[in-house]
Write a protein that holds these residues in place. Structure first.
Motif: not given
Length: 468
Positions: A77-87
């Motif tokens: 889940l952390c990988d998906i969240l990081c991708d979202l928040l990197s935006q």
């Protein structure tokens, strides 16, 4: 709170993906009501997930008003969240501002190709958050925010703001410190940033933390031997080492004990000698239905210790998107009363929502253990005899819901009465058994197999009829 400033679309998608990841199936109407958005907005978010995270997802569909998803097993889940928040432009430029890079409305507008009014709004939000969290005056909290943000921002896109020599040294030291410890790659990035901030800021800004609050469970000897000293006074240097040691401790989750085993009495004594820890323990006992067994576990002491630590540091290491979930706790009277009492006695703490949510989550977890675990006391004539029984039981009973007390009791009377309830089992040497009770199981090495079988029956509530 930081969630008031993160872009609404990014925040909403993060909350949706967390709920889908944790539950696999959620009600569409409930989500619309909770997030206060339209049916079409949710549909567009689901379409976004399908297109951008197709490699993470086996299937995603909506049927009969339910959203159902299945993630691939290896997905974090952390990988998906990081991708979202990197935006998030807010998080990115907040990081730059806290690193004391010069930012302005015009710079943001030109660099991101957005309107001047949007850039101005973003710039104001950054200034408001910094003021709201008192980050200009609080160096410790500022570093905590930077370390937290480094979990979500791709630092390779900001490489021009880092001193390459310090960055290389921080990377090498973080690898050396963590060694063989199994940690997420993003946690390792956070440690690297913490060390970089030490090189970058320690001689310019003074950290203020009370070292004695952490001395009960934390050693700085490893850090002393690895991290080079700077031109600081002995007091300032020790404070910096304590801060780095705290970050390492919580990023690597260094306590490898079974969380439900009994805590060592020396550690328990050290922690309970701290007045704030003692008061927190009393409040939990007053408002939450935890039994005595839970109060002696590693997990209980770790949860309290972590809560107090991050209250003092002022910001969590990771974002938990906790607002929605925290409301569930605060609607319960016992959690309300606990929080009111804690805030009344500790007005100096801001009670960050993520820190509070994690604390309540673990307390709820401990509540669940109340009715499903057993607590075993051992009564034996000698210390050697106790160790033999203890070693046999810990070897044979590989169940984290069963706690074997490592105190040696010479008689049943030594076991506090308040510690004895329906979940208590007393394994007592046959030669000193003083009373009859369904809780007491006689034990001797001459009847080893028979007695171990009886302990097994008692643990798993196998009644007399089942025996036959």
């Amino acid at each position: 709170m930081i969630y008031s400033y993160i872009e609404k679309g990014i925040l909403r998608r993060s909350i949706i993906i967390i709920q889908l990841f944790l539950k696999n199936k959620i009600c569409l109407d409930d989500l619309i009501q909770e997030l206060e958005v339209s049916h079409m907005t949710i549909r567009n978010d689901l379409l976004y997930f399908s297109e951008h995270y197709s490699s993470y997802i086996d299937y995603l569909y909506t049927r009969s008003g339910k959203i159902q998803i299945h993630f691939k097993k290896e997905i974090d889940l952390c990988d998906i969240l990081c991708d979202l928040l990197s935006q998030s432009l807010f998080l990115r430029y907040l990081f730059l501002a806290l690193m004391e890079e010069t930012i302005s409305t015009r710079l943001i507008s030109n660099r991101e190709n957005i309107s001047f009014s949007s850039a101005h709004k973003l710039f104001n939000h950054i200034q408001q958050f910094i003021e709201e969290e008192s980050l200009k005056e609080n160096e410790c909290k500022k570093r905590m925010v930077l370390i937290c943000l480094s979990h979500y921002i791709p630092l390779d896109t900001l490489s021009d703001i880092f001193d390459p020599n310090w960055l290389d040294q921080a990377m090498r030291l973080s690898n050396q410190i963590l060694g063989d410890k199994i940690v997420h790659k993003l946690n390792q990035t956070q440690l690297m940033v913490a060390i970089y901030l030490y090189f970058d800021r320690a001689t310019l800004y003074q950290l203020e933390i009370q070292k004695q609050d952490f001395a009960q469970f934390l050693s700085i000897e490893e850090i002393k031997s690895l991290i080079p000293r700077l031109g600081l006074s002995e007091e300032e240097q020790e404070t910096e080492f304590f801060f780095l040691s705290l970050i390492i401790y919580y990023l690597s989750e260094s306590d490898t004990h079974n969380p439900l085993t009994s805590i060592h009495p020396n550690i328990q004594f050290k922690l309970e000698s701290h007045p704030e820890f003692q008061k927190l323990r009393e409040l939990i006992f007053a408002y939450l239905p935890l039994n005595h067994s839970v109060f002696q576990t590693h997990l209980f002491y770790y949860v309290l210790q972590k809560f107090l630590t991050f209250q003092k540091l002022g910001f969590p290491l990771q974002l938990a998107f906790s607002k929605t979930y925290l409301l569930d706790y605060l609607q319960q009277e016992n959690y309300q009363q606990f929080l009111m009492s804690w805030e009344m006695e500790n007005p100096q703490y801001s009670n960050n929502e993520d820190i509070l949510f994690e604390f309540f989550y673990y307390l709820e977890l401990l509540e669940e253990y109340n009715n499903i675990h057993k607590y075993i006391y051992i009564v034996s004539p000698t210390r050697e005899h106790f160790h033999m029984i203890y070693n046999i039981l810990t070897t044979l009973i590989q169940n984290q819901m069963i706690i074997i007390d490592h105190h040696h009791y010479h008689s049943i009377e030594e076991i506090p009465k308040e510690n004895q309830d329906q979940n208590t089992i007393i394994v007592c040497d046959r030669h000193i058994r003083e009373q009859e009770s369904t809780q007491i199981i006689p034990f001797s090495f001459n009847h080893l197999n028979e007695d171990l079988l009886e302990i097994h029956r008692k643990i798993y509530n196998i009644d007399e009829e089942s025996k036959s």
